[in-house]
Design a protein around this motif. Structure first.
Motif, PDB file in Angstrom:
ATOM      1  N   SER A 132       0.799  -1.235   0.000  1.00  0.00           N
ATOM      2  CA  SER A 132       0.000   0.000   0.000  1.00  0.00           C
ATOM      3  C   SER A 132       0.826   1.277   0.000  1.00  0.00           C
ATOM      4  O   SER A 132       0.260   2.372  -0.015  1.00  0.00           O
ATOM      5  CB  SER A 132      -0.918   0.011   1.234  1.00  0.00           C
ATOM      6  OG  SER A 132      -0.160  -0.099   2.432  1.00  0.00           O
ATOM      7  N   ILE A 133       2.149   1.170  -0.010  1.00  0.00           N
ATOM      8  CA  ILE A 133       2.987   2.357   0.099  1.00  0.00           C
ATOM      9  C   ILE A 133       2.852   3.275  -1.117  1.00  0.00           C
ATOM     10  O   ILE A 133       3.120   4.477  -1.040  1.00  0.00           O
ATOM     11  CB  ILE A 133       4.468   1.942   0.303  1.00  0.00           C
ATOM     12  CG1 ILE A 133       5.283   3.129   0.787  1.00  0.00           C
ATOM     13  CG2 ILE A 133       5.043   1.334  -0.973  1.00  0.00           C
ATOM     14  CD1 ILE A 133       6.689   2.744   1.223  1.00  0.00           C
ATOM     15  N   GLN A 163       0.085  -0.580   8.767  1.00  0.00           N
ATOM     16  CA  GLN A 163       0.382  -0.421   7.345  1.00  0.00           C
ATOM     17  C   GLN A 163      -0.037   0.944   6.838  1.00  0.00           C
ATOM     18  O   GLN A 163       0.508   1.438   5.837  1.00  0.00           O
ATOM     19  CB  GLN A 163      -0.356  -1.490   6.538  1.00  0.00           C
ATOM     20  CG  GLN A 163      -1.875  -1.354   6.620  1.00  0.00           C
ATOM     21  CD  GLN A 163      -2.619  -2.186   5.605  1.00  0.00           C
ATOM     22  OE1 GLN A 163      -2.389  -2.062   4.409  1.00  0.00           O
ATOM     23  NE2 GLN A 163      -3.498  -3.049   6.082  1.00  0.00           N
ATOM     24  N   HIS A 164      -1.004   1.567   7.517  1.00  0.00           N
ATOM     25  CA  HIS A 164      -1.482   2.860   7.037  1.00  0.00           C
ATOM     26  C   HIS A 164      -0.502   3.985   7.309  1.00  0.00           C
ATOM     27  O   HIS A 164      -0.704   5.097   6.833  1.00  0.00           O
ATOM     28  CB  HIS A 164      -2.855   3.145   7.649  1.00  0.00           C
ATOM     29  CG  HIS A 164      -3.883   2.134   7.241  1.00  0.00           C
ATOM     30  ND1 HIS A 164      -4.385   2.054   5.963  1.00  0.00           N
ATOM     31  CD2 HIS A 164      -4.467   1.115   7.925  1.00  0.00           C
ATOM     32  CE1 HIS A 164      -5.237   1.052   5.879  1.00  0.00           C
ATOM     33  NE2 HIS A 164      -5.306   0.476   7.058  1.00  0.00           N
ATOM     34  N   LEU A 165       0.565   3.666   8.050  1.00  0.00           N
ATOM     35  CA  LEU A 165       1.694   4.591   8.082  1.00  0.00           C
ATOM     36  C   LEU A 165       2.329   4.693   6.705  1.00  0.00           C
ATOM     37  O   LEU A 165       3.047   5.651   6.413  1.00  0.00           O
ATOM     38  CB  LEU A 165       2.730   4.118   9.100  1.00  0.00           C
ATOM     39  CG  LEU A 165       2.345   4.229  10.581  1.00  0.00           C
ATOM     40  CD1 LEU A 165       3.407   3.577  11.444  1.00  0.00           C
ATOM     41  CD2 LEU A 165       2.140   5.678  10.980  1.00  0.00           C
ATOM     42  N   SER A 166       2.064   3.672   5.870  1.00  0.00           N
ATOM     43  CA  SER A 166       2.606   3.701   4.514  1.00  0.00           C
ATOM     44  C   SER A 166       2.085   4.905   3.741  1.00  0.00           C
ATOM     45  O   SER A 166       2.748   5.384   2.818  1.00  0.00           O
ATOM     46  CB  SER A 166       2.249   2.416   3.770  1.00  0.00           C
ATOM     47  OG  SER A 166       0.839   2.308   3.592  1.00  0.00           O
ATOM     48  N   SER A 167       0.893   5.370   4.115  1.00  0.00           N
ATOM     49  CA  SER A 167       0.370   6.560   3.451  1.00  0.00           C
ATOM     50  C   SER A 167       1.250   7.774   3.728  1.00  0.00           C
ATOM     51  O   SER A 167       1.456   8.623   2.863  1.00  0.00           O
ATOM     52  CB  SER A 167      -1.062   6.832   3.930  1.00  0.00           C
ATOM     53  OG  SER A 167      -1.908   5.751   3.621  1.00  0.00           O
ATOM     54  N   ILE A 168       1.757   7.846   4.965  1.00  0.00           N
ATOM     55  CA  ILE A 168       2.643   8.955   5.321  1.00  0.00           C
ATOM     56  C   ILE A 168       4.012   8.756   4.686  1.00  0.00           C
ATOM     57  O   ILE A 168       4.560   9.659   4.041  1.00  0.00           O
ATOM     58  CB  ILE A 168       2.771   9.063   6.854  1.00  0.00           C
ATOM     59  CG1 ILE A 168       1.383   9.232   7.488  1.00  0.00           C
ATOM     60  CG2 ILE A 168       3.688  10.208   7.235  1.00  0.00           C
ATOM     61  CD1 ILE A 168       1.391   9.174   8.995  1.00  0.00           C
ATOM     62  N   ILE A 169       4.570   7.542   4.865  1.00  0.00           N
ATOM     63  CA  ILE A 169       5.897   7.251   4.315  1.00  0.00           C
ATOM     64  C   ILE A 169       5.887   7.361   2.797  1.00  0.00           C
ATOM     65  O   ILE A 169       6.728   8.031   2.187  1.00  0.00           O
ATOM     66  CB  ILE A 169       6.351   5.854   4.754  1.00  0.00           C
ATOM     67  CG1 ILE A 169       6.430   5.773   6.281  1.00  0.00           C
ATOM     68  CG2 ILE A 169       7.701   5.499   4.136  1.00  0.00           C
ATOM     69  CD1 ILE A 169       6.634   4.365   6.806  1.00  0.00           C
ATOM     70  N   GLY A 170       4.897   6.687   2.174  1.00  0.00           N
ATOM     71  CA  GLY A 170       4.821   6.706   0.724  1.00  0.00           C
ATOM     72  C   GLY A 170       4.538   8.087   0.166  1.00  0.00           C
ATOM     73  O   GLY A 170       5.035   8.456  -0.899  1.00  0.00           O
TER      74      GLY A 170
END
Length: 494
Positions: free
Chosen positions: A62-63, A180-187
């Motif tokens: 999801s990134i 995994q929704h940290l992937s929104s921030i990281i990505g």
């Protein structure tokens, strides 16, 4: 619990008990290779490994989601069409688990963990080098192999934890997975600074880093024959884990703990689908699929295109708006779910042990009520705020509020079906949950935004909230009828 109704007052004196004098469910065998006999440090280390693997696998998948604006600009397509690369990935997750899980059940989990992670790394790197949107869709879909890691991880919990520990273990696993929704921030920030291709490369690097850890994870797919150690009701103490025993647990395969029969074609598709006739599996699976698609994947996959078009967000802002809201909501939801239901069950067992009664698995579903109320309210909040608000703050609060209820519902549904009712079929049940989630999320990608544009976001999310209420009514029915239905359908295959 109903998973072991043979534990009665008459037989209790010959069973292994915990520090409070309650019989352990299930009863551990005498073998130190039985995962139930692993020392606590190894159990929780294994749980942490599985949870982090699920997190890394989901983050890899999801990134790229916040990079919708950059993908749309490079391939000259609309932001909504750019989300179809996530749709392809979601669709393949519904298939790969059905194919690989039977092999994991037969030949060992660790081999499939390693294979799935390796394929994900390879296809993610190829997707990062895509020269066309069609190529990106193809290899984004093929990178979905890592979803097997998530399905297997939740299925391992009943193999290594007793009933009174499973709610907390399941809740912890799901919470770490939902990080995994940290992937929104990281990505979002990677895409904003380095371009969308580096989101896939970064995900592949993280997934590749999981390989050394997988070789240190103990085998957790053993189900040793029951060989009770009769005692004088002293509290249970796991056997000492010696170095030779631990090294044997690190084998890729242990022939002595493998089924003699190989994988049959019916195991790949038909075996898990046969379980759909059991209400205690079907109804929680539907609730999980609806909540995860509408309350989690809707904001994380569709959210970036909505915020880009309505509030002119870039990828970094998309990541903060969706990712941070979901993570904070999930943390609050976990504080209200796993350990609470474990406490309810433990107190009920203490009370029932005096009368010799059996505590039914449906007791855990009492924790479902709060989530079933929060999710529809959160969806209503999101629909009205994104339709009428002139600031993104209100929709972000709505996403976080919905995530509180989603975490509660998901944790309770998994713990009830996989851990309490049918722990021996946990991997097949986890497949069903994953399959339904993929189908709901796949269809959501196509109709949510067009429907909301046509009739208004507020009316679209009123319909979604009502749909949730209808689906949740099935689990509410299980609270009152679940034990009776399970008794009438006790012929579930081992």
């Amino acid at each position: 619990m109903s998973s072991d109704p043979s534990i009665t007052r008459e037989s209790r004196s010959s069973l292994i008990v915990d520090e409070d004098g309650l019989p352990l469910i299930p009863q551990p065998s005498a073998s130190p290779l039985d995962p139930l006999n692993y020392p606590n440090w190894l159990k929780y280390w294994t749980l942490l490994e599985l949870s982090l693997l699920a997190f890394m696998s989901s983050l890899t998948g999801s990134i790229i989601n916040p990079a919708v604006p950059e993908i749309a600009r490079e391939f000259r397509i609309s932001p909504h069409v750019a989300t179809y690369q996530a749709t392809a990935y979601t669709g393949l997750t519904a298939v790969v688990a059905l194919i690989l899980i039977p092999f994991a059940n037969t030949y060992g989990h660790r081999m499939i963990f390693i294979l799935a992670s390796f394929l994900t790394v390879v296809f993610s790197i190829i997707a990062a080098e895509s020269t066309s949107f069609g190529m990106l869709i193809t290899f984004r879909g093929l990178s979905a192999f890592h979803d097997v890691n998530i399905v297997l991880g939740i299925a391992v919990i009943p193999n290594i934890f007793f009933v009174g520990q499973r709610g907390r273990a399941t809740g912890f696993y799901i919470f770490v997975h939902r990080l995994q929704h940290l992937s929104s921030i990281i990505g979002g920030y990677i895409s904003f600074r380095l371009g969308w291709r580096w989101t896939l490369r970064f995900g592949a690097i993280l997934q590749g880093k999981c390989h050394p850890v997988l070789f240190l994870k103990a085998l957790v797919d053993a189900k040793s024959a029951l060989n009770l150690r009769f005692n004088d009701a002293k509290p249970y103490q796991p056997p000492r884990m010696t170095l030779p025993t631990y090294l044997r647990c690190l084998r890729l395969m242990d022939p002595e703990r493998m089924p003699k029969q190989g994988v049959r074609f019916t195991d790949i598709f038909l075996r898990p689908l046969r379980l759909l006739r059991y209400p205690s599996i079907l109804l929680p699976a539907l609730s999980y699929a609806v909540v995860d698609s509408l309350g989690t994947h809707g904001p994380s996959i569709i959210g970036p295109s909505q915020f880009t078009e309505i509030f002119n967000f870039d990828s970094a802002q998309n990541g903060l708006a969706t990712g941070l809201s979901i993570v904070i909501g999930s943390l609050i939801g976990e504080l209200l779910s796993g350990w609470v239901t474990d406490l309810l069950i433990r107190r009920a067992r203490e009370k029932a042990s005096k009368s010799g009664e059996v505590v039914q698995a449906e007791l855990r579903l009492r924790g479902f009520w709060l989530g079933a109320v929060i999710v529809p309210l959160g969806l209503l909040m999101f629909g009205f705020t994104i339709q009428y608000a002139d600031t993104p703050i209100a929709p972000c609060i709505a996403i976080g509020f919905t995530s509180i209820g989603a975490q509660i519902v998901i944790s309770v549904c998994f713990a009830y079906s996989c851990n309490d009712c049918y722990p021996m079929q946990s991997s097949d049940i986890s497949q069903i949950f994953n399959f339904f989630k993929a189908l709901f999320t796949l269809s959501l990608t196509f109709y949510e935004v067009p429907l909301a544009r046509k009739i208004g976001y507020q009316w679209a999310f009123i319909a979604f909230a009502l749909f949730c209420v209808i689906i949740f009514s099935g689990v509410v029915t299980l609270v009152f009828k679940g034990a009776e239905w399970r008794k009438n359908t006790s012929d579930i295959p081992p």
